[in-house]
Design a protein around this motif. Sequence first.
Motif, PDB file in Angstrom:
ATOM      1  N   ALA A  14      23.900 -11.264   9.685  1.00  0.00           N
ATOM      2  CA  ALA A  14      24.051 -10.961   8.465  1.00  0.00           C
ATOM      3  C   ALA A  14      24.222 -11.992   7.648  1.00  0.00           C
ATOM      4  O   ALA A  14      25.181 -12.973   7.845  1.00  0.00           O
ATOM      5  CB  ALA A  14      25.173  -9.251   8.618  1.00  0.00           C
ATOM      6  N   VAL A  17      25.814  -7.802  13.606  1.00  0.00           N
ATOM      7  CA  VAL A  17      25.919  -7.884  11.980  1.00  0.00           C
ATOM      8  C   VAL A  17      26.483  -9.238  11.788  1.00  0.00           C
ATOM      9  O   VAL A  17      25.970  -9.918  10.829  1.00  0.00           O
ATOM     10  CB  VAL A  17      26.269  -6.650  11.180  1.00  0.00           C
ATOM     11  N   LYS A  18      27.294  -9.297  12.911  1.00  0.00           N
ATOM     12  CA  LYS A  18      28.787 -10.570  12.232  1.00  0.00           C
ATOM     13  C   LYS A  18      27.794 -11.868  12.789  1.00  0.00           C
ATOM     14  O   LYS A  18      27.855 -13.164  11.302  1.00  0.00           O
ATOM     15  CB  LYS A  18      29.675 -10.878  12.479  1.00  0.00           C
ATOM     16  N   PRO A  77      28.900 -10.871   6.329  1.00  0.00           N
ATOM     17  CA  PRO A  77      28.664  -9.696   7.141  1.00  0.00           C
ATOM     18  C   PRO A  77      30.186  -9.246   7.168  1.00  0.00           C
ATOM     19  O   PRO A  77      30.886  -9.695   7.593  1.00  0.00           O
ATOM     20  CB  PRO A  77      28.857 -10.535   8.480  1.00  0.00           C
ATOM     21  N   THR A  78      29.973  -7.994   6.217  1.00  0.00           N
ATOM     22  CA  THR A  78      31.456  -7.129   5.586  1.00  0.00           C
ATOM     23  C   THR A  78      32.000  -6.557   6.666  1.00  0.00           C
ATOM     24  O   THR A  78      31.324  -6.218   7.516  1.00  0.00           O
ATOM     25  CB  THR A  78      30.441  -6.887   4.326  1.00  0.00           C
ATOM     26  N   LYS A 104      29.685  -3.493   6.786  1.00  0.00           N
ATOM     27  CA  LYS A 104      28.132  -3.414   7.424  1.00  0.00           C
ATOM     28  C   LYS A 104      28.764  -3.695   9.168  1.00  0.00           C
ATOM     29  O   LYS A 104      27.784  -3.366   9.704  1.00  0.00           O
ATOM     30  CB  LYS A 104      27.612  -5.215   6.913  1.00  0.00           C
ATOM     31  N   MET A 105      29.483  -4.243   9.273  1.00  0.00           N
ATOM     32  CA  MET A 105      29.919  -4.436  11.036  1.00  0.00           C
ATOM     33  C   MET A 105      29.644  -2.761  11.147  1.00  0.00           C
ATOM     34  O   MET A 105      29.854  -2.845  12.649  1.00  0.00           O
ATOM     35  CB  MET A 105      30.909  -5.452  10.917  1.00  0.00           C
TER      36      MET A 105
END
Length: 166
Positions: free
Chosen positions: A134, A130-131, A137-138, A141-142
């Motif tokens: 994305a 995700v990081k 990448p919040t 989200k992670m």
Amino acid sequence: MSIKNLNQTVMAGDIVVSDFGAYQHWSLVSDKICENGQPMLISATARNRTVKEESWEVVTQGKPTYPIKVTYDRPIVAALDLARSQIDMWKYSLTTNNCEHFVKWAVGLEVSSKQVVAGVIGATLGAAIVKAYAENPTTIKMLGGSLALGSLLVVGARAIEKNSDA
């Protein structure tokens, strides 16, 4: 002694797993039988926070349960004695002293948990993916990526069912 259950024969010293969906619960089949004719199981549970020898129904909670393909060299009597020595003594921990750790310890196998290892690897990879990919990448989200991939790998780490003719 052997007990017929759910179209599988289980014997004292067998390792069985109960399928709770997101994870498998590991137990050691006892040489004691409940009043209903089912074998007792010895296992470490989050429910008890320790090791108990309990009826099949209490441990499996009606979930599909089957013997798995595991061999060990420790005599069954010694494995059961070791398992019983931890009743009310074992301090349950999901990551270091769970049901899989306990059963493997009792039968003399390397103390590890494929489910824990898979979950940690999946969670780490999920957050990293995700990081890396994305747009924004919040943390949420992670965490979602960690949970999704971690859960998927835990499910993929399931123990292999022993053939009923083995």
